[in-house]
Design an enzyme around this catalytic site. Structure first.
Site, PDB file in Angstrom:
ATOM      1  N   ARG A  60       0.810  -1.240   0.000  1.00 20.61           N
ATOM      2  CA  ARG A  60       0.000   0.000   0.000  1.00 20.61           C
ATOM      3  C   ARG A  60       0.835   1.279   0.000  1.00 20.61           C
ATOM      4  O   ARG A  60       0.379   2.310   0.504  1.00 20.61           O
ATOM      5  CB  ARG A  60      -0.978   0.048   1.188  1.00 20.61           C
ATOM      6  CG  ARG A  60      -2.050  -1.013   1.274  1.00 20.61           C
ATOM      7  CD  ARG A  60      -2.998  -0.954   0.103  1.00 20.61           C
ATOM      8  NE  ARG A  60      -2.599  -1.959  -0.866  1.00 20.61           N
ATOM      9  CZ  ARG A  60      -2.933  -3.241  -0.793  1.00 20.61           C
ATOM     10  NH1 ARG A  60      -3.708  -3.660   0.155  1.00 20.61           N
ATOM     11  NH2 ARG A  60      -2.530  -4.097  -1.688  1.00 20.61           N
TER      12      ARG A  60
ATOM     13  N   CYS B 289     -11.383  -1.460   2.418  1.00 21.35           N
ATOM     14  CA  CYS B 289     -10.787  -1.778   3.713  1.00 21.35           C
ATOM     15  C   CYS B 289     -10.345  -0.496   4.416  1.00 21.35           C
ATOM     16  O   CYS B 289      -9.697   0.361   3.812  1.00 21.35           O
ATOM     17  CB  CYS B 289      -9.598  -2.708   3.526  1.00 21.35           C
ATOM     18  SG  CYS B 289     -10.129  -4.384   3.169  1.00 21.35           S
TER      19      CYS B 289
ATOM     20  N   GLU C 175      -5.718   2.378   6.391  1.00 21.23           N
ATOM     21  CA  GLU C 175      -5.483   2.332   4.941  1.00 21.23           C
ATOM     22  C   GLU C 175      -6.300   3.444   4.296  1.00 21.23           C
ATOM     23  O   GLU C 175      -5.877   4.096   3.348  1.00 21.23           O
ATOM     24  CB  GLU C 175      -5.899   0.984   4.353  1.00 21.23           C
ATOM     25  CG  GLU C 175      -5.777   1.000   2.842  1.00 21.23           C
ATOM     26  CD  GLU C 175      -6.291  -0.244   2.158  1.00 21.23           C
ATOM     27  OE1 GLU C 175      -7.238  -0.113   1.361  1.00 21.23           O
ATOM     28  OE2 GLU C 175      -5.742  -1.325   2.399  1.00 21.23           O
TER      29      GLU C 175
END
Ligand code: EPU
Length: 292
Positions: free
Chosen positions: A170, A218, A288
């Site tokens: 990420r 998410c 996230e």
């Protein structure tokens, strides 16, 4: 408007951002800018720099929560045709930052180009996907990125090329404020074979994730070797609610925005989840989801 005089056509003032995000929540931006040409974008960057205006780039708003009070300064959106075009050259694809990732995945399947199928079911823009190294259990976009075109705070265009680009879970080592486009190196394969993988991933996600509901994917990163969703689930938080924000019953790492939800509700639920997971497992969950 004097800061952006001459650019009125592409600048909106005090512009609500909620309709530009999947959550449909949050307040306005002082200036919302949608440039149509690179020259206009350069000029916008110059004026931001001159006037010390903070700048944020909005993708397709699928991994973003905007606070109820909104954001100061400039929000830039690169969705005009110049910034959303996709060019194919053999097994190489150059996609503008504003191009839709889901559309790109399907177009590549149709053209018999393999490599992006792990991104099936991930919404968002190509620029956002590169910035976040979007992906999941099946792979990420970083594996295919060969080159990115960027713009710096002075409005200068430059490139970063592999192996100078380093993608991680990420994240990517890019600090330039604006991603203009990405060149992806894919490989040739039978469309039917690629399509089979796409369908399998799609079915997996449909069975395990709350699609078609107001959410932003998410919320937390997976801690090393663990699943944030499974931890939230084991902490007994599925279905937990603050105001209109609710932890999905289907997947613990998704927060749904139900009727009447505010950004504050989502933020409070995030805090609740973090402290429960900390108390139960001694693990600090990292976001996230991007919060403005
Ligand atoms: N699990 C539970 N309870 C839950 C959720 C998950 O027990 O409520 C278990 C699952 O049964 C499975 C494990 O946890 O054994 C992992 O779950 P899953 O396969 O759903 O994957 P994930 O690690 O939760 C990651 C990405 C997703 C991506 C999927 C599939 C992160 C934080 N999440 O989820 O990405 O869609 O893999 O590729 O990296 C996103 O980035 O927004 C996102 C949703």
């Amino acid at each position: 408007m004097s800061i952006f005089s001459g650019l009125e056509k592409i600048v909106r003032t005090h512009c609500p951002l909620s309709s530009f995000t999947w959550y449909g929540l949050g307040g306005p931006a002082d200036y919302f800018v949608m440039p149509e040409t690179v020259e206009q974008l350069t000029e916008v960057m110059r004026r931001c720099e001159e006037n010390a205006l903070p700048l944020r780039v909005l993708g397709h708003g699928s991994n973003l929560l905007v606070r109820d009070e909104g954001v100061p300064g400039v929000v830039l959106r690169l969705d005009q045709p110049r910034f959303a075009q996709v060019e194919y050259a053999g097994s190489r694809v150059t996609a503008g930052a504003g191009a839709a990732l889901s559309r790109l995945v399907l177009d590549c399947v149709r053209k018999g180009l393999a490599g992006l199928e792990p991104l099936t079911g991930i919404p968002g823009s190509v620029g956002g996907a590169v910035k976040m190294n979007a992906g999941g259990n099946f792979g990420d976009i970083g594996a295919s990125v060969e080159r990115v075109q960027l713009m710096d705070t002075h409005g200068r265009v430059f490139e970063r090329v592999k192996p100078d680009l380093s993608f991680d879970y990420r994240r990517v080592n890019l600090t330039a404020p604006v991603i203009l486009s990405a060149t992806l190196q894919l490989s040739e394969a039978e469309p039917d074979t690629i399509l089979r993988t796409v369908k399998e991933i799609w079915i997996y996600k449909k069975n395990t994730q709350p699609l078609n509901m107001r959410n932003a994917g998410c919320v937390f990163k997976n801690p090393r070797q663990l699943s944030a969703g499974a931890l939230i689930d084991r902490a007994g938080l599925k279905g937990a609610q603050v105001g209109g924000a609710k932890v999905s019953e289907k997947h613990g790492n998704f927060i749904l925005a139900e009727a009447g939800c505010t950004s504050r509700d989502v933020l409070e639920l995030i805090d609740t989840i973090r402290s429960r997971v900390r108390d139960s497992f001694g693990i600090e969950l990292e976001l996230e989801l991007e919060i403005w």
